[in-house]
Design a protein around this motif. Structure first.
Motif, PDB file in Angstrom:
ATOM      1  N   GLY A   1      55.693   4.848  49.187  1.00 20.38           N
ATOM      2  CA  GLY A   1      54.997   5.223  47.956  1.00 20.38           C
ATOM      3  C   GLY A   1      53.504   5.483  48.140  1.00 20.38           C
ATOM      4  O   GLY A   1      52.843   6.017  47.247  1.00 20.38           O
ATOM      5  N   ASN A   2      52.979   5.127  49.308  1.00 20.78           N
ATOM      6  CA  ASN A   2      51.591   5.524  49.661  1.00 20.78           C
ATOM      7  C   ASN A   2      51.701   6.992  50.005  1.00 20.78           C
ATOM      8  O   ASN A   2      52.333   7.346  51.005  1.00 20.78           O
ATOM      9  N   ASP A   3      51.147   7.850  49.099  1.00 22.35           N
ATOM     10  CA  ASP A   3      51.544   9.255  49.193  1.00 22.35           C
ATOM     11  C   ASP A   3      50.443  10.169  49.707  1.00 22.35           C
ATOM     12  O   ASP A   3      49.244   9.897  49.562  1.00 22.35           O
TER      13      ASP A   3
ATOM     14  N   ASP B   1      47.272   9.695  47.522  1.00 21.68           N
ATOM     15  CA  ASP B   1      46.331   8.636  47.919  1.00 21.68           C
ATOM     16  C   ASP B   1      45.412   9.133  49.032  1.00 21.68           C
ATOM     17  O   ASP B   1      44.223   8.786  49.082  1.00 21.68           O
ATOM     18  N   GLN B   2      45.981   9.886  49.953  1.00 22.52           N
ATOM     19  CA  GLN B   2      45.223  10.491  51.034  1.00 22.52           C
ATOM     20  C   GLN B   2      45.708  11.920  51.308  1.00 22.52           C
ATOM     21  O   GLN B   2      46.872  12.238  51.054  1.00 22.52           O
ATOM     22  N   LEU B   3      44.816  12.746  51.848  1.00 20.22           N
ATOM     23  CA  LEU B   3      45.155  14.099  52.313  1.00 20.22           C
ATOM     24  C   LEU B   3      45.041  14.092  53.830  1.00 20.22           C
ATOM     25  O   LEU B   3      44.058  13.572  54.394  1.00 20.22           O
TER      26      LEU B   3
ATOM     27  N   PHE C   1      41.715  11.937  54.760  1.00 26.40           N
ATOM     28  CA  PHE C   1      40.719  11.924  53.681  1.00 26.40           C
ATOM     29  C   PHE C   1      41.268  11.115  52.511  1.00 26.40           C
ATOM     30  O   PHE C   1      42.393  11.356  52.057  1.00 26.40           O
ATOM     31  N   ASN C   2      40.489  10.146  52.052  1.00 20.43           N
ATOM     32  CA  ASN C   2      40.890   9.363  50.882  1.00 20.43           C
ATOM     33  C   ASN C   2      40.824  10.213  49.617  1.00 20.43           C
ATOM     34  O   ASN C   2      40.203  11.279  49.601  1.00 20.43           O
ATOM     35  N   ALA C   3      41.387   9.689  48.548  1.00 18.74           N
ATOM     36  CA  ALA C   3      41.394  10.414  47.260  1.00 18.74           C
ATOM     37  C   ALA C   3      39.977  10.698  46.767  1.00 18.74           C
ATOM     38  O   ALA C   3      39.764  11.661  46.022  1.00 18.74           O
TER      39      ALA C   3
ATOM     40  N   GLN D   1      41.540   6.005  60.136  1.00 19.09           N
ATOM     41  CA  GLN D   1      42.894   5.558  60.450  1.00 19.09           C
ATOM     42  C   GLN D   1      43.728   5.430  59.175  1.00 19.09           C
ATOM     43  O   GLN D   1      43.168   5.147  58.097  1.00 19.09           O
ATOM     44  N   CYS D   2      45.026   5.654  59.309  1.00 16.46           N
ATOM     45  CA  CYS D   2      45.943   5.502  58.174  1.00 16.46           C
ATOM     46  C   CYS D   2      47.336   5.252  58.742  1.00 16.46           C
ATOM     47  O   CYS D   2      47.892   6.135  59.409  1.00 16.46           O
ATOM     48  N   GLY D   3      47.867   4.075  58.499  1.00 12.78           N
ATOM     49  CA  GLY D   3      49.136   3.694  59.130  1.00 12.78           C
ATOM     50  C   GLY D   3      50.331   4.416  58.529  1.00 12.78           C
ATOM     51  O   GLY D   3      51.117   5.063  59.246  1.00 12.78           O
ATOM     52  N   ASN D   4      50.449   4.366  57.197  1.00 15.05           N
ATOM     53  CA  ASN D   4      51.581   5.063  56.561  1.00 15.05           C
ATOM     54  C   ASN D   4      51.482   6.567  56.826  1.00 15.05           C
ATOM     55  O   ASN D   4      52.493   7.241  57.037  1.00 15.05           O
ATOM     56  N   GLY D   5      50.249   7.038  56.863  1.00 13.46           N
ATOM     57  CA  GLY D   5      50.038   8.465  57.145  1.00 13.46           C
ATOM     58  C   GLY D   5      50.479   8.838  58.540  1.00 13.46           C
ATOM     59  O   GLY D   5      51.022   9.933  58.759  1.00 13.46           O
TER      60      GLY D   5
ATOM     61  N   GLY E   1      40.948   0.253  63.243  1.00 18.64           N
ATOM     62  CA  GLY E   1      40.466   1.630  63.286  1.00 18.64           C
ATOM     63  C   GLY E   1      39.833   1.979  61.953  1.00 18.64           C
ATOM     64  O   GLY E   1      39.185   3.006  61.792  1.00 18.64           O
ATOM     65  N   ASN E   2      40.042   1.105  60.983  1.00 24.79           N
ATOM     66  CA  ASN E   2      39.366   1.168  59.693  1.00 24.79           C
ATOM     67  C   ASN E   2      39.138  -0.270  59.229  1.00 24.79           C
ATOM     68  O   ASN E   2      39.795  -1.187  59.694  1.00 24.79           O
ATOM     69  N   PRO E   3      38.193  -0.472  58.327  1.00 24.91           N
ATOM     70  CA  PRO E   3      37.784  -1.852  58.014  1.00 24.91           C
ATOM     71  C   PRO E   3      38.699  -2.552  57.010  1.00 24.91           C
ATOM     72  O   PRO E   3      39.106  -1.947  56.009  1.00 24.91           O
TER      73      PRO E   3
ATOM     74  N   VAL F   1      35.277  -1.306  52.389  1.00 22.83           N
ATOM     75  CA  VAL F   1      36.355  -2.033  53.065  1.00 22.83           C
ATOM     76  C   VAL F   1      37.661  -1.938  52.272  1.00 22.83           C
ATOM     77  O   VAL F   1      37.642  -1.779  51.040  1.00 22.83           O
ATOM     78  N   ASN F   2      38.778  -1.977  52.969  1.00 22.99           N
ATOM     79  CA  ASN F   2      40.110  -2.100  52.366  1.00 22.99           C
ATOM     80  C   ASN F   2      40.388  -3.590  52.150  1.00 22.99           C
ATOM     81  O   ASN F   2      40.129  -4.398  53.064  1.00 22.99           O
ATOM     82  N   VAL F   3      40.881  -3.973  50.994  1.00 21.96           N
ATOM     83  CA  VAL F   3      40.984  -5.394  50.634  1.00 21.96           C
ATOM     84  C   VAL F   3      42.449  -5.802  50.493  1.00 21.96           C
ATOM     85  O   VAL F   3      43.173  -5.267  49.639  1.00 21.96           O
TER      86      VAL F   3
ATOM     87  N   PHE G   1      44.071  -3.271  47.928  1.00 19.19           N
ATOM     88  CA  PHE G   1      43.173  -2.369  47.177  1.00 19.19           C
ATOM     89  C   PHE G   1      42.463  -1.533  48.235  1.00 19.19           C
ATOM     90  O   PHE G   1      41.620  -2.053  48.985  1.00 19.19           O
ATOM     91  N   GLU G   2      42.817  -0.269  48.339  1.00 24.02           N
ATOM     92  CA  GLU G   2      42.314   0.554  49.438  1.00 24.02           C
ATOM     93  C   GLU G   2      40.933   1.146  49.163  1.00 24.02           C
ATOM     94  O   GLU G   2      40.653   1.610  48.051  1.00 24.02           O
ATOM     95  N   ARG G   3      40.115   1.134  50.193  1.00 22.65           N
ATOM     96  CA  ARG G   3      38.828   1.856  50.150  1.00 22.65           C
ATOM     97  C   ARG G   3      39.105   3.304  49.783  1.00 22.65           C
ATOM     98  O   ARG G   3      39.958   3.934  50.385  1.00 22.65           O
ATOM     99  N   GLY G   4      38.401   3.791  48.790  1.00 16.96           N
ATOM    100  CA  GLY G   4      38.446   5.215  48.456  1.00 16.96           C
ATOM    101  C   GLY G   4      39.668   5.685  47.725  1.00 16.96           C
ATOM    102  O   GLY G   4      39.793   6.874  47.417  1.00 16.96           O
TER     103      GLY G   4
ATOM    104  N   CYS H   1      50.076  -0.151  52.333  1.00 16.90           N
ATOM    105  CA  CYS H   1      48.975   0.220  53.229  1.00 16.90           C
ATOM    106  C   CYS H   1      49.375  -0.211  54.635  1.00 16.90           C
ATOM    107  O   CYS H   1      49.513  -1.421  54.881  1.00 16.90           O
ATOM    108  N   GLY H   2      49.558   0.757  55.519  1.00 17.71           N
ATOM    109  CA  GLY H   2      50.037   0.440  56.858  1.00 17.71           C
ATOM    110  C   GLY H   2      49.015  -0.336  57.669  1.00 17.71           C
ATOM    111  O   GLY H   2      49.325  -1.381  58.258  1.00 17.71           O
ATOM    112  N   THR H   3      47.788   0.163  57.686  1.00 16.03           N
ATOM    113  CA  THR H   3      46.747  -0.565  58.432  1.00 16.03           C
ATOM    114  C   THR H   3      46.476  -1.915  57.769  1.00 16.03           C
ATOM    115  O   THR H   3      46.147  -2.897  58.441  1.00 16.03           O
ATOM    116  N   GLY H   4      46.652  -1.962  56.429  1.00 14.93           N
ATOM    117  CA  GLY H   4      46.470  -3.228  55.710  1.00 14.93           C
ATOM    118  C   GLY H   4      47.518  -4.251  56.106  1.00 14.93           C
ATOM    119  O   GLY H   4      47.224  -5.449  56.256  1.00 14.93           O
TER     120      GLY H   4
HETATM  121  N1  LIG Z   1      42.028   3.710  52.548  1.00 14.30           N
HETATM  122  C1  LIG Z   1      41.977   3.620  54.018  1.00 14.30           C
HETATM  123  C2  LIG Z   1      42.656   4.856  54.652  1.00 14.30           C
HETATM  124  C3  LIG Z   1      44.149   4.879  54.365  1.00 14.30           C
HETATM  125  C4  LIG Z   1      44.825   3.645  54.879  1.00 14.30           C
HETATM  126  C5  LIG Z   1      46.231   3.386  54.337  1.00 14.30           C
HETATM  127  N2  LIG Z   1      46.765   4.391  53.449  1.00 14.30           N
HETATM  128  C6  LIG Z   1      47.198   3.081  55.466  1.00 14.30           C
HETATM  129  O1  LIG Z   1      48.405   3.333  55.321  1.00 14.30           O
HETATM  130  O2  LIG Z   1      46.733   2.520  56.487  1.00 14.30           O
HETATM  131  C7  LIG Z   1      40.519   3.576  54.468  1.00 14.30           C
HETATM  132  O3  LIG Z   1      39.652   3.983  53.684  1.00 14.30           O
HETATM  133  O4  LIG Z   1      40.278   3.120  55.597  1.00 14.30           O
END
Ligand SMILES: N[C@H](CCC[C@H](N)C(=O)O)C(=O)O
Length: 282
Positions: A11-13, A44-46, A64-66, A73-77, A158-160, A191-193, A209-212, A219-222
């Motif tokens: 659902g992270n789209d 959520d991201q492009l 790119f965030n919304a 970095q984006c794990g689900n992406g 790779g992201n905070p 930061v991603n929380v 709660f994702e940054r941006g 959230c994969g990286t989360g």
């Molecule tokens: N919002 C994250 C990027 C997308 C991460 C998330 N969609 C994932 O699956 O890791 C950031 O600003 O670092």
């Protein structure tokens, strides 16, 4: 027309765009417009699929965030990226090397349709996150506007990421603390929380709660950040099922010097196109 695919990981789209076979130059405002769920396409991201810049890497992947901000970095992406290039016939490899702004990751499409990704190693040093702290620690007590001191763990995938323990994710005030933490002054790049509830040493529940982008269904990286910080806190085993609002991810961190492995689904929803004339009005 600009062609795109709409995909998601739990659902992270994502709007996924082939920038190899299309000449794609998008401004921050145009990305924000495309991501808008009312006035644009919605995501959520492009993700941009680009040629790699080195011979031993198959593709380059820009995220790119919304809010239009480019991130590293984006794990689900990453899972959707692998599914996309495979389904579009841009590669026949099972495992691909994908260059991101924070290093190369290696997604593999599995026989069961899930995608397993070597997400690289976590970085805990505050300056790597980046997080402003006197020295590295397993957890930190930080002042959060409107709340008593909050205990967080901090890590870069790779992201905070900042991860806090909660008793019950269903009652966690994600929508209140999330935005305040996202732009906390001690995280100079925001930061991603993550809000993590311990079920047992092999299972957690997590909201992010994702940054941006705000709260996402996954959230994969989360998920990676929650597991590695939970292991360092002595709370989790090395293989953990992460239950997010959108579904489950399997996260494994074999040892302190190893990569983090993430396994989960990647779904294609539809293909679309948007007129360049529409984008040129933004
Ligand atoms: N919002 C994250 C990027 C997308 C991460 C998330 N969609 C994932 O699956 O890791 C950031 O600003 O670092």
């Amino acid at each position: 027309m600009l062609k795109f695919s709409k995909m998601h990981g739990l659902g992270n789209d994502f709007i996924v765009i082939d920038a190899i076979q299309q000449n794609v130059q998008l401004s921050t405002e145009q990305i924000r417009f495309m991501a808008d769920r009312h006035f644009g396409i919605g995501c959520d991201q492009l993700l941009l699929v680009e040629k790699s810049t080195s011979a031993d890497v198959d593709f380059r992947y820009r995220i790119f965030n919304a809010d239009g901000g480019e991130v590293s970095q984006c794990g689900n992406g990453a899972r959707c990226f692998a599914r996309y290039v495979h389904d579009q016939g841009l590669t026949t490899k099972e495992t691909i090397a994908v260059e991101t702004a924070s290093g190369v990751i290696y997604p593999t499409i599995q026989a069961d349709g899930n995608v397993r990704v070597d997400m690289g190693k976590p970085a805990f040093a505050p300056e790597k996150v980046p997080f402003m702290a006197e020295s590295e620690a397993v957890t930190y007590l930080i002042d959060v506007q409107g709340y008593d001191k909050v205990e967080i763990a901090s890590v870069s995938m790779g992201n905070p990421h900042a991860v806090m323990l909660v008793d019950d994710v269903d009652t966690a005030v994600v929508e209140k603390i999330g935005p305040v933490m996202e732009s906390h002054e001690r995280f100079p790049e925001r930061v991603n929380v993550g809000f993590m509830q311990l079920v047992n040493s092999e299972t957690i529940r997590l909201r992010v709660f994702e940054r941006g982008s705000g709260e996402t269904t996954a959230c994969g990286t989360g998920a990676c950040a929650a597991v590695v910080t939970g292991i360092r806190r002595g709370l989790l085993a090395r293989d953990v099922t992460v239950s997010l609002p959108g579904g489950q991810l399997q996260i494994s961190w074999p040892d302190e010097n190893a990569s983090v492995w993430m396994t989960g689904p990647a779904e294609h929803v539809f293909d679309g196109e948007i007129a360049w004339s529409t984008l040129q009005q933004i």
